[in-house]
Design an enzyme around this catalytic site. Structure first.
Site, PDB file in Angstrom:
ATOM      1  N   LYS A 195      26.891  38.761  33.986  1.00  0.00           N
ATOM      2  CA  LYS A 195      26.696  39.398  32.678  1.00  0.00           C
ATOM      3  C   LYS A 195      26.155  38.389  31.671  1.00  0.00           C
ATOM      4  CE  LYS A 195      29.267  41.712  29.020  1.00  0.00           C
ATOM      5  NZ  LYS A 195      30.518  42.311  28.559  1.00  0.00           N
ATOM      6  N   GLU A 201      30.041  28.795  38.179  1.00  0.00           N
ATOM      7  CA  GLU A 201      30.107  29.042  39.626  1.00  0.00           C
ATOM      8  C   GLU A 201      28.846  29.770  40.093  1.00  0.00           C
ATOM      9  OE1 GLU A 201      32.482  29.714  37.418  1.00  0.00           O
ATOM     10  OE2 GLU A 201      34.495  29.509  38.259  1.00  0.00           O
ATOM     11  N   GLY A 253      32.790  43.027  32.158  1.00  0.00           N
ATOM     12  CA  GLY A 253      32.520  42.556  33.518  1.00  0.00           C
ATOM     13  C   GLY A 253      33.313  43.296  34.577  1.00  0.00           C
ATOM     14  N   ARG A 254      34.613  43.495  34.345  1.00  0.00           N
ATOM     15  CA  ARG A 254      35.452  44.117  35.375  1.00  0.00           C
ATOM     16  C   ARG A 254      35.295  45.634  35.411  1.00  0.00           C
ATOM     17  NH1 ARG A 254      38.122  41.567  31.410  1.00  0.00           N
ATOM     18  NH2 ARG A 254      39.506  42.731  30.006  1.00  0.00           N
ATOM     19  N   GLU A 339      43.528  40.978  34.171  1.00  0.00           N
ATOM     20  CA  GLU A 339      42.650  40.443  33.129  1.00  0.00           C
ATOM     21  C   GLU A 339      42.643  41.388  31.926  1.00  0.00           C
ATOM     22  OE1 GLU A 339      38.148  39.729  33.458  1.00  0.00           O
ATOM     23  OE2 GLU A 339      38.924  37.757  33.979  1.00  0.00           O
ATOM     24  N   HIS A 370      53.896  43.889  58.745  1.00  0.00           N
ATOM     25  CA  HIS A 370      54.273  42.824  59.679  1.00  0.00           C
ATOM     26  C   HIS A 370      54.202  41.465  59.015  1.00  0.00           C
ATOM     27  CE1 HIS A 370      54.383  45.748  62.928  1.00  0.00           C
ATOM     28  NE2 HIS A 370      53.385  46.313  62.257  1.00  0.00           N
ATOM     29  N   LYS A 498      38.227  27.010  31.539  1.00  0.00           N
ATOM     30  CA  LYS A 498      36.789  26.745  31.668  1.00  0.00           C
ATOM     31  C   LYS A 498      36.411  25.510  30.851  1.00  0.00           C
ATOM     32  CE  LYS A 498      35.126  31.530  32.073  1.00  0.00           C
ATOM     33  NZ  LYS A 498      34.368  32.578  31.408  1.00  0.00           N
TER      34      LYS A 498
HETATM   35  O1  F6P Z   1      35.974  34.175  33.461  1.00  0.00           O
HETATM   36  C1  F6P Z   1      36.225  35.530  33.465  1.00  0.00           C
HETATM   37  C2  F6P Z   1      34.963  36.325  33.455  1.00  0.00           C
HETATM   38  O2  F6P Z   1      34.371  36.287  32.202  1.00  0.00           O
HETATM   39  C3  F6P Z   1      35.210  37.757  33.891  1.00  0.00           C
HETATM   40  O3  F6P Z   1      35.681  38.547  32.865  1.00  0.00           O
HETATM   41  C4  F6P Z   1      33.885  38.139  34.425  1.00  0.00           C
HETATM   42  O4  F6P Z   1      33.953  39.283  35.221  1.00  0.00           O
HETATM   43  C5  F6P Z   1      33.522  36.888  35.188  1.00  0.00           C
HETATM   44  O5  F6P Z   1      34.019  35.827  34.396  1.00  0.00           O
HETATM   45  C6  F6P Z   1      32.067  36.690  35.466  1.00  0.00           C
HETATM   46  O6  F6P Z   1      31.305  36.654  34.296  1.00  0.00           O
HETATM   47  P1  F6P Z   1      29.731  36.790  34.332  1.00  0.00           P
HETATM   48  O7  F6P Z   1      29.402  38.132  34.884  1.00  0.00           O
HETATM   49  O8  F6P Z   1      29.288  36.638  32.911  1.00  0.00           O
HETATM   50  O9  F6P Z   1      29.189  35.703  35.206  1.00  0.00           O
END
Ligand code: F6P
Length: 532
Positions: A195, A201, A253-254, A339, A370, A498
């Site tokens: 987003k 990452e 995002g979620r 979250e 199990h 972060k």
């Molecule tokens: O660090 C949390 C977060 O902001 C989530 O809310 C989001 O889904 C995820 O990181 C990834 O964010 P982006 O889509 O901006 O890379």
């Protein structure tokens, strides 16, 4: 009555009564009151310790949900800490929705049409890699830009008729290394899903993927697409705007699997089935908007959650899908629920007067039986269980497996409910032990029972059912958040870690760590020594 006063009153009565759920089940109206129906779903919450009078009072606690719900659906800026509307429902909607006087739906439909066109080109071999038809798609994203599509692609495997889809999320190079093994860079499409397009990452993995592809093809960026709200950043990364699918800041995002972030799913199952997925969610939206609170499935799930966590004080809840292809659903719901509602401050900035969201965890049944069900049955802290199971699987020749799956799902909730008394336990082993040894052995075989669970059933896991299931949980989280008075749509709690990771980066390269606490310094020193 104030929400927390209501909770305290319910808690006091529940503690004084200490009900056995099996006794409550004798009440003739209970099944009707505590079983909800919405489209393809039946939700049974009769195996909770909610008595008839509790239910009426719980419903009163949800009184603010309709007004807030209507504000959400009509584009009000209910995400007050980020000053944003919350309109993931528009991504699957049909009716106009105004934000700042502008209807957002033409833009939504335009983006869906672009997704459809691109998915069709990839699936039909008209968009190719530099080595020919696309055979594999790698979605690089994390959190909401990974969990939704990864969960849904696995869930809908019986409907796949497009290229294989893979997901890379972790900055641990192992994720990229294992996933890219065996892929041909010349026939792979990389989708960078972020987003913000700032997530370290995702950008790290995307650059690694670009290097990997650059080792085999002359124009790696030509096999990249991006899903993001940040056009400028995707352009800087070198991705052609024709392969950038954008969305607005009113999609959290979620909550974003319904739009561009769902592109990998659309490529896997095809645009028509993706439409079915959206339709299932839209039907759940309609149910949430129109059903009376007492019959409203998201509200019922929310009140079951409030009852178990805030009233009874159970700290966690387990999501237990008896549906192997929902293996990633617990992880998806962890982000959606924790979250969203893992907060300690109200919308007004005050401390939440009680506890907000519970810990959510789980695994598919029967595997969990199990592994960790021992604790669920005999551990001292009750774990409310949310079972779910389909009437039919997809494996025509393996229906005997599915019969066992259903039997196990129902058996677990029955065992949790009824338990086994000492006398019953003794009777099962009386032929093998006597005297004190019989008593001792029997004690280990006692199940207290009276453990709450809910069960959600549906005919079969189809795109439409999956859409409805996710929307059901989205609205459940929303309804719980409204009652708790929190903002379910921000996530400030992820920021500090972060920031510190950014400041720790140079220290891992050997920069002076003396500003760090003693514990962190010691860990870093040992890690650096081992790194050599
Ligand atoms: O660090 C949390 C977060 O902001 C989530 O809310 C989001 O889904 C995820 O990181 C990834 O964010 P982006 O889509 O901006 O890379």
């Amino acid at each position: 009555m104030d929400f927390w006063q209501g909770i305290e009153a319910l808690k006091a009565r529940w503690t004084a009564r200490a009900p056995r759920i099996t006794d409550l089940l004798g009440d003739g109206d209970r099944n009707a009151a505590l079983t909800g129906v919405a489209g393809s779903f039946v939700f049974d919450m009769t195996k909770t310790s909610i008595a008839a009078d509790d239910w009426a009072e719980l419903l009163a606690l949800a009184a603010d949900v309709p007004a807030r719900r209507d504000a959400m659906f009509t584009g009000a800026r209910i995400n007050e800490t980020e000053d944003r509307a919350v309109l993931h429902t528009a991504l699957r909607g049909t009716d106009p929705v105004m934000v700042d006087g502008v209807d957002v739906m033409p833009g939504v439909h335009d983006t869906l049409a672009r997704m459809r066109a691109f998915a069709d080109e990839v699936r039909g071999g008209r968009f190719t890699g530099q080595g020919g038809t696309i055979t594999d798609v790698v979605n690089i994203g994390i959190g909401g830009s990974d969990l939704g599509p990864a969960m849904a692609v696995l869930a809908l495997a019986p409907f796949h008729d497009g290229p294989r889809c893979h997901f890379v999320s972790n900055v641990d190079g192992a994720d990229w290394a294992e996933t890219s093994k065996g892929l041909d860079p010349a026939t792979t499409l990389v989708i960078v899903a972020s987003k913000t397009f700032t997530t370290i990452e995702t950008l790290t993995n995307a650059k690694t993927a670009r290097d990997w592809m650059g080792g085999s093809v002359s124009d790696p960026a030509a096999q990249f697409a991006a899903l993001s709200t940040a056009d400028d950043k995707t352009r800087d990364f070198g991705i052609d705007p024709s392969r950038v699918l954008g969305f607005e800041d009113w999609v959290g995002g979620r909550y974003s699997v319904w739009g561009p972030i769902g592109l990998s799913l659309m490529i896997a199952i095809g645009p028509d089935r993706f439409d079915d997925f959206l339709r299932g969610a839209r039907e759940m939206d309609s149910h949430f908007r129109t059903a009376p609170l007492a019959e409203n499935l998201p509200v019922m799930l929310a009140l079951a959650g409030i009852w178990n966590h805030q009233v009874c004080g159970y700290p966690t809840r387990a999501v237990l899908p008896y549906d192997n292809r929902l293996a990633r659903l617990p992880a998806y719901l962890q982000q959606l629920e924790m979250e969203s509602n893992g907060k300690g401050v109200t919308m007004a900035g005050d401390a939440v007067a009680g506890v907000a969201g519970p810990v959510v965890w789980g695994e598919p049944g029967t595997n969990g039986q199990h592994a960790f069900y021992q604790l669920i049955h005999q551990g001292k802290v009750p774990v409310p269980c949310e079972f779910m199971v389909a009437a039919r699987g997809h494996e025509a020749g393996l229906d005997h497996h599915h019969r066992l799956l259903i039997a196990n799902c129902l058996a677990q909730s029955e065992a949790l409910l009824k338990g086994r008394s000492h006398a019953e336990a003794r009777a099962t082993i009386a032929d093998r032990f006597t005297g004190a040894e019989l008593e001792r052995q029997a004690a280990h075989r006692v199940f207290e029972g009276n453990r709450p669970s809910t069960t959600l059933i549906y005919p079969q896991l189809t795109p439409e059912v999956l859409g409805g299931l996710i929307a059901l949980y989205e609205h459940r989280v929303f309804a719980e958040g409204v009652m708790l008075g929190i903002n379910s749509f921000d996530q400030w709690g992820v920021e500090l870690g972060k920031e510190l990771a950014t400041s720790l980066g140079p220290l891992v390269d050997g920069a002076d760590a003396s500003g760090k606490d003693a514990s962190t310094q010691a860990l870093l020193a040992q890690l650096l020594a081992w790194r050599g």
